[in-house]
Design a protein around this motif. Structure first.
Motif, mmCIF file in Angstrom:
data_model
loop_
_atom_site.group_PDB
_atom_site.id
_atom_site.type_symbol
_atom_site.label_atom_id
_atom_site.label_comp_id
_atom_site.label_asym_id
_atom_site.label_seq_id
_atom_site.Cartn_x
_atom_site.Cartn_y
_atom_site.Cartn_z
ATOM 1 N N MET A 248 0.843 -1.185 0.000
ATOM 2 C CA MET A 248 0.000 0.000 0.000
ATOM 3 C C MET A 248 0.884 1.242 0.000
ATOM 4 O O MET A 248 1.837 1.339 0.754
ATOM 5 N N ASP A 249 0.560 2.179 -0.857
ATOM 6 C CA ASP A 249 1.279 3.443 -0.901
ATOM 7 C C ASP A 249 0.746 4.325 0.226
ATOM 8 O O ASP A 249 -0.410 4.739 0.216
ATOM 9 N N THR A 250 1.589 4.595 1.188
ATOM 10 C CA THR A 250 1.159 5.368 2.360
ATOM 11 C C THR A 250 1.452 6.856 2.225
ATOM 12 O O THR A 250 1.252 7.609 3.168
ATOM 13 N N THR A 251 1.894 7.299 1.059
ATOM 14 C CA THR A 251 2.277 8.692 0.861
ATOM 15 C C THR A 251 1.163 9.662 1.236
ATOM 16 O O THR A 251 1.389 10.626 1.968
ATOM 17 N N GLN A 252 -0.041 9.413 0.746
ATOM 18 C CA GLN A 252 -1.155 10.321 1.038
ATOM 19 C C GLN A 252 -1.559 10.268 2.512
ATOM 20 O O GLN A 252 -1.882 11.295 3.101
ATOM 21 N N LEU A 253 -1.529 9.069 3.091
ATOM 22 C CA LEU A 253 -1.828 8.955 4.524
ATOM 23 C C LEU A 253 -0.819 9.748 5.341
ATOM 24 O O LEU A 253 -1.176 10.450 6.288
ATOM 25 N N LEU A 254 0.448 9.633 4.973
ATOM 26 C CA LEU A 254 1.517 10.311 5.698
ATOM 27 C C LEU A 254 1.358 11.824 5.631
ATOM 28 O O LEU A 254 1.532 12.516 6.641
ATOM 29 N N LYS A 255 0.993 12.340 4.463
ATOM 30 C CA LYS A 255 0.789 13.785 4.326
ATOM 31 C C LYS A 255 -0.268 14.283 5.300
ATOM 32 O O LYS A 255 -0.152 15.369 5.851
ATOM 33 N N GLY A 256 -1.303 13.475 5.510
ATOM 34 C CA GLY A 256 -2.396 13.877 6.375
ATOM 35 C C GLY A 256 -2.076 13.853 7.859
ATOM 36 O O GLY A 256 -2.771 14.490 8.650
ATOM 37 N N VAL A 257 -1.048 13.118 8.241
ATOM 38 C CA VAL A 257 -0.749 12.983 9.674
ATOM 39 C C VAL A 257 0.662 13.430 10.052
ATOM 40 O O VAL A 257 1.059 13.274 11.205
ATOM 41 N N LEU A 258 1.406 14.008 9.108
ATOM 42 C CA LEU A 258 2.788 14.381 9.414
ATOM 43 C C LEU A 258 2.876 15.454 10.501
ATOM 44 O O LEU A 258 3.728 15.369 11.389
ATOM 45 N N ASP A 259 1.989 16.439 10.471
ATOM 46 C CA ASP A 259 1.996 17.451 11.536
ATOM 47 C C ASP A 259 1.828 16.779 12.897
ATOM 48 O O ASP A 259 2.570 17.080 13.840
ATOM 49 N N LEU A 260 0.855 15.893 12.983
ATOM 50 C CA LEU A 260 0.578 15.190 14.236
ATOM 51 C C LEU A 260 1.793 14.376 14.684
ATOM 52 O O LEU A 260 2.186 14.424 15.849
ATOM 53 N N ALA A 261 2.401 13.655 13.760
ATOM 54 C CA ALA A 261 3.559 12.815 14.096
ATOM 55 C C ALA A 261 4.743 13.664 14.554
ATOM 56 O O ALA A 261 5.418 13.339 15.545
ATOM 57 N N VAL A 262 5.004 14.762 13.875
ATOM 58 C CA VAL A 262 6.120 15.640 14.249
ATOM 59 C C VAL A 262 5.863 16.256 15.620
ATOM 60 O O VAL A 262 6.758 16.281 16.480
ATOM 61 N N LEU A 263 4.652 16.739 15.847
ATOM 62 C CA LEU A 263 4.335 17.315 17.158
ATOM 63 C C LEU A 263 4.484 16.279 18.267
ATOM 64 O O LEU A 263 5.013 16.585 19.344
ATOM 65 N N ALA A 264 4.074 15.044 18.013
ATOM 66 C CA ALA A 264 4.197 13.984 19.023
ATOM 67 C C ALA A 264 5.658 13.705 19.344
ATOM 68 O O ALA A 264 6.024 13.551 20.518
ATOM 69 N N VAL A 265 6.499 13.662 18.326
ATOM 70 C CA VAL A 265 7.931 13.392 18.535
ATOM 71 C C VAL A 265 8.589 14.531 19.311
ATOM 72 O O VAL A 265 9.361 14.303 20.242
ATOM 73 N N VAL A 266 8.271 15.765 18.936
ATOM 74 C CA VAL A 266 8.880 16.919 19.607
ATOM 75 C C VAL A 266 8.302 17.114 21.007
ATOM 76 O O VAL A 266 8.991 17.594 21.906
ATOM 77 N N ASP A 267 7.052 16.709 21.210
ATOM 78 C CA ASP A 267 6.461 16.787 22.546
ATOM 79 C C ASP A 267 7.199 15.856 23.509
ATOM 80 O O ASP A 267 7.382 16.179 24.671
ATOM 81 N N ASP A 268 7.645 14.733 22.988
ATOM 82 C CA ASP A 268 8.387 13.767 23.798
ATOM 83 C C ASP A 268 9.745 14.326 24.203
ATOM 84 O O ASP A 268 10.170 14.162 25.342
ATOM 85 N N GLU A 269 10.407 15.003 23.258
ATOM 86 C CA GLU A 269 11.736 15.567 23.523
ATOM 87 C C GLU A 269 12.089 16.523 22.392
ATOM 88 O O GLU A 269 11.858 16.210 21.224
ATOM 89 N N ASP A 270 12.644 17.697 22.731
ATOM 90 C CA ASP A 270 13.096 18.634 21.704
ATOM 91 C C ASP A 270 14.059 17.913 20.767
ATOM 92 O O ASP A 270 14.733 16.955 21.157
ATOM 93 N N GLY A 271 14.144 18.392 19.536
ATOM 94 C CA GLY A 271 15.069 17.772 18.598
ATOM 95 C C GLY A 271 15.387 18.675 17.432
ATOM 96 O O GLY A 271 14.634 19.590 17.116
#
Length: 116
Positions: free
Chosen positions: A1-24
């Motif tokens: 499955m090509d997840t490119t479109q799914l990833l575009k829709g959730v990248l903000d959420l994923a980045v915020l979750a990673v940075v919320d865990d620890e600055d980077g």
């Protein structure tokens, strides 16, 4: 499955979750996203997302000197970013539950009286 479109829709959420865990810094955020299972995420997408979230006030940034190369620009989450993370997390969970329910019970989507 090509997840490119799914990833575009959730990248903000994923980045915020990673940075919320620890600055980077940029590459560190990219590495953590990939280690977390988003192996197809592109460098340019992550760096663009960091810049956009910073411009929107969801992230703050600061520079940390490095003796082994160029200084690194670190990103941290702001109260605005935490609010966005909470909203988008709730939206994602609701959406995921809805799609899971559709996959588990496709007969529920058939209109009353229609042939299945």
């Amino acid at each position: 499955m090509d997840t490119t479109q799914l990833l575009k829709g959730v990248l903000d959420l994923a980045v915020l979750a990673v940075v919320d865990d620890e600055d980077g810094y940029g590459y560190d955020v990219l590495r953590r996203l990939r280690a977390g299972g988003l192996s197809e995420v592109g460098d340019a997408s992550v760096y663009g997302t960091l810049r956009r979230l910073y411009a929107a006030g969801a992230l703050t940034s600061y520079v940390v000197p490095s003796e082994e190369g160029p200084h690194r620009k670190y990103y941290g989450i702001t109260p605005t970013g935490r609010d966005q993370l909470a909203r988008q997390t709730k939206d994602w969970r609701t959406f995921a539950e809805t799609v899971t329910d559709l996959l588990d019970h496709p007969h529920r989507t058939t209109p009353q009286g229609a042939a299945s």
